[in-house]
Design an enzyme around this catalytic site. Sequence first.
Site, PDB file in Angstrom:
ATOM      1  N   LEU A  16       0.795  -1.184  -0.029  1.00 21.82           N
ATOM      2  CA  LEU A  16      -0.021   0.017  -0.088  1.00 21.82           C
ATOM      3  C   LEU A  16       0.940   1.381   0.038  1.00 21.82           C
ATOM      4  O   LEU A  16       0.133   2.120  -0.507  1.00 21.82           O
ATOM      5  CB  LEU A  16      -0.868  -0.108   1.396  1.00 21.82           C
ATOM      6  CG  LEU A  16      -2.142  -0.660   1.111  1.00 21.82           C
ATOM      7  CD1 LEU A  16      -2.849  -0.581   2.616  1.00 21.82           C
ATOM      8  CD2 LEU A  16      -3.224  -0.149   0.279  1.00 21.82           C
ATOM      9  N   THR A  62      10.428  -2.982   4.846  1.00 23.81           N
ATOM     10  CA  THR A  62       9.305  -3.921   5.786  1.00 23.81           C
ATOM     11  C   THR A  62       9.813  -5.351   5.722  1.00 23.81           C
ATOM     12  O   THR A  62      11.153  -5.611   5.398  1.00 23.81           O
ATOM     13  CB  THR A  62       8.013  -3.295   4.979  1.00 23.81           C
ATOM     14  OG1 THR A  62       7.198  -4.220   5.698  1.00 23.81           O
ATOM     15  CG2 THR A  62       8.052  -4.205   3.498  1.00 23.81           C
ATOM     16  N   LYS A  66      13.975  -5.580   8.652  1.00 23.57           N
ATOM     17  CA  LYS A  66      13.635  -4.357   9.460  1.00 23.57           C
ATOM     18  C   LYS A  66      14.810  -4.509  10.317  1.00 23.57           C
ATOM     19  O   LYS A  66      15.329  -3.536  10.788  1.00 23.57           O
ATOM     20  CB  LYS A  66      12.451  -4.393  10.183  1.00 23.57           C
ATOM     21  CG  LYS A  66      11.177  -3.669   9.325  1.00 23.57           C
ATOM     22  CD  LYS A  66      10.142  -3.594  10.440  1.00 23.57           C
ATOM     23  CE  LYS A  66       8.858  -2.994   9.619  1.00 23.57           C
ATOM     24  NZ  LYS A  66       7.685  -2.838  10.499  1.00 23.57           N
ATOM     25  N   ASP A 102       7.104   3.279  13.503  1.00 23.01           N
ATOM     26  CA  ASP A 102       5.825   2.465  13.797  1.00 23.01           C
ATOM     27  C   ASP A 102       5.520   2.838  15.215  1.00 23.01           C
ATOM     28  O   ASP A 102       4.241   2.976  15.246  1.00 23.01           O
ATOM     29  CB  ASP A 102       6.489   0.879  13.914  1.00 23.01           C
ATOM     30  CG  ASP A 102       6.301   0.263  12.291  1.00 23.01           C
ATOM     31  OD1 ASP A 102       5.491   0.848  11.521  1.00 23.01           O
ATOM     32  OD2 ASP A 102       7.007  -0.704  12.052  1.00 23.01           O
ATOM     33  N   ALA A 128       5.287 -11.061  19.373  1.00 19.97           N
ATOM     34  CA  ALA A 128       6.612 -10.535  19.754  1.00 19.97           C
ATOM     35  C   ALA A 128       7.651 -10.182  18.853  1.00 19.97           C
ATOM     36  O   ALA A 128       8.899 -10.286  19.014  1.00 19.97           O
ATOM     37  CB  ALA A 128       7.322 -11.600  20.757  1.00 19.97           C
ATOM     38  N   ALA A 131       6.739  -5.304  15.436  1.00 19.62           N
ATOM     39  CA  ALA A 131       5.531  -4.403  15.716  1.00 19.62           C
ATOM     40  C   ALA A 131       5.436  -4.566  17.258  1.00 19.62           C
ATOM     41  O   ALA A 131       5.039  -3.505  17.859  1.00 19.62           O
ATOM     42  CB  ALA A 131       4.086  -4.830  14.873  1.00 19.62           C
ATOM     43  N   LEU A 223      -3.487  -4.454  14.742  1.00 15.51           N
ATOM     44  CA  LEU A 223      -2.706  -3.791  13.820  1.00 15.51           C
ATOM     45  C   LEU A 223      -2.888  -4.155  12.359  1.00 15.51           C
ATOM     46  O   LEU A 223      -2.375  -3.611  11.599  1.00 15.51           O
ATOM     47  CB  LEU A 223      -1.229  -4.027  13.995  1.00 15.51           C
ATOM     48  CG  LEU A 223      -0.474  -3.553  15.427  1.00 15.51           C
ATOM     49  CD1 LEU A 223       0.904  -3.304  15.499  1.00 15.51           C
ATOM     50  CD2 LEU A 223      -1.250  -2.238  15.989  1.00 15.51           C
TER      51      LEU A 223
HETATM   52  P1  NAP Z   1       7.120 -10.243  12.663  1.00 13.89           P
HETATM   53  O1  NAP Z   1       8.029  -9.511  13.246  1.00 13.89           O
HETATM   54  O2  NAP Z   1       7.258 -11.055  11.517  1.00 13.89           O
HETATM   55  O3  NAP Z   1       6.346 -10.862  14.092  1.00 13.89           O
HETATM   56  C1  NAP Z   1       5.115 -11.573  13.746  1.00 13.89           C
HETATM   57  C2  NAP Z   1       4.658 -11.970  15.117  1.00 13.89           C
HETATM   58  O4  NAP Z   1       3.433 -12.600  14.888  1.00 13.89           O
HETATM   59  C3  NAP Z   1       5.549 -12.892  15.669  1.00 13.89           C
HETATM   60  O5  NAP Z   1       5.187 -12.908  17.147  1.00 13.89           O
HETATM   61  C4  NAP Z   1       5.012 -14.493  15.212  1.00 13.89           C
HETATM   62  O6  NAP Z   1       5.145 -15.377  16.368  1.00 13.89           O
HETATM   63  C5  NAP Z   1       3.397 -14.039  15.054  1.00 13.89           C
HETATM   64  N1  NAP Z   1       3.040 -14.981  14.180  1.00 13.89           N
HETATM   65  C6  NAP Z   1       2.915 -15.184  13.169  1.00 13.89           C
HETATM   66  N2  NAP Z   1       2.344 -15.977  12.547  1.00 13.89           N
HETATM   67  C7  NAP Z   1       1.416 -16.624  13.449  1.00 13.89           C
HETATM   68  C8  NAP Z   1       0.588 -17.605  13.668  1.00 13.89           C
HETATM   69  N3  NAP Z   1       0.060 -18.532  12.450  1.00 13.89           N
HETATM   70  N4  NAP Z   1       0.014 -18.036  15.030  1.00 13.89           N
HETATM   71  C9  NAP Z   1       0.311 -17.453  15.906  1.00 13.89           C
HETATM   72  N5  NAP Z   1       1.430 -16.256  15.952  1.00 13.89           N
HETATM   73  C10 NAP Z   1       1.875 -15.860  14.678  1.00 13.89           C
HETATM   74  O7  NAP Z   1       6.023  -9.098  12.176  1.00 13.89           O
HETATM   75  P2  NAP Z   1       5.547  -7.601  12.382  1.00 13.89           P
HETATM   76  O8  NAP Z   1       6.446  -6.500  11.886  1.00 13.89           O
HETATM   77  O9  NAP Z   1       5.827  -7.559  14.114  1.00 13.89           O
HETATM   78  O10 NAP Z   1       3.997  -7.394  12.275  1.00 13.89           O
HETATM   79  C11 NAP Z   1       3.107  -8.214  12.552  1.00 13.89           C
HETATM   80  C12 NAP Z   1       1.769  -7.755  12.277  1.00 13.89           C
HETATM   81  O11 NAP Z   1       1.377  -6.344  12.485  1.00 13.89           O
HETATM   82  C13 NAP Z   1       1.625  -7.917  10.782  1.00 13.89           C
HETATM   83  O12 NAP Z   1       0.229  -8.400  10.568  1.00 13.89           O
HETATM   84  C14 NAP Z   1       1.808  -6.635  10.038  1.00 13.89           C
HETATM   85  O13 NAP Z   1       1.105  -6.559   9.044  1.00 13.89           O
HETATM   86  C15 NAP Z   1       1.233  -5.917  11.124  1.00 13.89           C
HETATM   87  N6  NAP Z   1       1.896  -4.396  11.229  1.00 13.89           N
HETATM   88  C16 NAP Z   1       0.854  -3.330  10.915  1.00 13.89           C
HETATM   89  C17 NAP Z   1       1.414  -2.055  10.842  1.00 13.89           C
HETATM   90  C18 NAP Z   1       0.511  -0.915  10.885  1.00 13.89           C
HETATM   91  O14 NAP Z   1       1.039   0.148  10.243  1.00 13.89           O
HETATM   92  N7  NAP Z   1      -0.659  -1.165  11.011  1.00 13.89           N
HETATM   93  C19 NAP Z   1       2.607  -1.989  11.076  1.00 13.89           C
HETATM   94  C20 NAP Z   1       3.695  -3.014  11.453  1.00 13.89           C
HETATM   95  C21 NAP Z   1       3.069  -4.295  11.574  1.00 13.89           C
HETATM   96  P3  NAP Z   1       6.545 -16.222  16.183  1.00 13.89           P
HETATM   97  O15 NAP Z   1       7.393 -15.395  17.120  1.00 13.89           O
HETATM   98  O16 NAP Z   1       6.116 -17.662  17.013  1.00 13.89           O
HETATM   99  O17 NAP Z   1       7.042 -16.404  14.832  1.00 13.89           O
END
Ligand code: NAP
Length: 288
Positions: A16, A62, A66, A102, A128, A131, A223
Site C-alpha cells: 500500500l 518492511t 527491518k 512504527d 513478539a 511491531a 494492527l
Molecule cells: P514479525 O516481526 O514477523 O512478527 C510476527 C509475530 O506474529 C511473531 O510474534 C509471530 O510469532 C506471530 N505469528 C505469525 N504467524 C503466527 C501464527 N500463525 N500464529 C501465531 N502467531 C503468529 O511481524 P511484525 O512486523 O511484528 O508485524 C506483525 C503484524 O503487524 C503483521 O500483521 C503486520 O502487517 C502488522 N503491522 C501493521 C502495521 C501498521 O502500520 N498497521 C505496522 C507494522 C506491522 P513467532 O515469534 O512464533 O513467529
Amino acid sequence: MLKYLGVIGYPLTRSLSPAFQQAALDALRLDILYEAWPTPADGLQTRVTTLRSPTVLGANVTIPHKEAVMAMLDEVDEVAGRIRAVNTIVNREGRLFGYNTDLQGLMRALRQDGGFEPVGRRVVIAGAGGAARAAVAGLLDAGAASVTVINRTLARAVSLAKDFRDGGAKIPVGAMPDERRSWEFAMRHCDLLINCTPVASGDSIQSPLPLELIEKRHFVFDLIYDPAETSLRAAAKGAGAEFLGGLPMLVYQGAASFELWTGREAPVDVMFGAARSGVEAGVGKERK
Ligand code: NAP
C-alpha cells in the site's frame, strides 16, 4: 532533478505504501517518485548501497528486513535502537540514517483515532516481533501500568521482555506462553489488547486468542489493516468493546517517514484516502 523514494521488502507484491506515499508527494507537487523495491535477503546489501545515490532521498523498510538492515546503516536513532528495527532510512549526503516510525504511528493512532490514553493502563500484546517491540517501547514511554506479551514462540516473548527490563523499564514487562490459561489470566488483568500478529487477517475463525475472553471493558487494537474486517473486530463488536484497526497506524507511520524525507508536513487526509482506496481495490493484500 527527479528524486526517488521506495519501499524495500520481500515479496512486496501488493504494498500500500507506494500508493499513499505517491498521493502525498503529488499533493505537495514534489518532484519525487515513490517505488516498490522488492528485495530478497541476498540482495539487501546491494539495494542499501543504491540508497547513497544523490538522487535517492531514502526508503521504507518492511518485512523481512527491518532488523537485518540496521547493520548496513551509518547511524540508527535511539528509538529504532531500542526497538531493534528500522522501518525508515534517510539519505543525508551519502550517509544513511535509520529510524523507526512504527512507534510514533502506533501511539498516534491509539490516542488520536482510538481516543485511548495508555497512562496507568494494563496492556496485553499478542506477538513478539518488530511491531510488538514498537508497541512495548511506546507504551513504556507513555506510562502504561504493565505490559504482558503472549507469543506462539515463548522464547521470543521472554527475550523481548528481558530486553526491555534490562533497558530500565520501570513497570512490569512479562512474557507468557500462547495457551488458554495464559489468556484467561492476562485478559482478566487487561485494559488494552493489541494484536501484533498477522493472525485473524483472513479466515474469520482464526484468532490470536480465545475470542470469548474479550469483554466490553477491553479496548481492542488490531494492527491488521487489510482486510478491514477481522475476527477480532467482529468479537470486539459482539462484546460491545471499543475497537481500532491498523489503517491509521499505517498512515501515521508513513506520514512520519514522509516528514523525515521531505521536511514537509505530511497531508494525512490525502494519505488516508489513497490507503483506503488501496484496501478497497485489494492492493494491500500483503504487508506494507
Ligand atoms: P514479525 O516481526 O514477523 O512478527 C510476527 C509475530 O506474529 C511473531 O510474534 C509471530 O510469532 C506471530 N505469528 C505469525 N504467524 C503466527 C501464527 N500463525 N500464529 C501465531 N502467531 C503468529 O511481524 P511484525 O512486523 O511484528 O508485524 C506483525 C503484524 O503487524 C503483521 O500483521 C503486520 O502487517 C502488522 N503491522 C501493521 C502495521 C501498521 O502500520 N498497521 C505496522 C507494522 C506491522 P513467532 O515469534 O512464533 O513467529
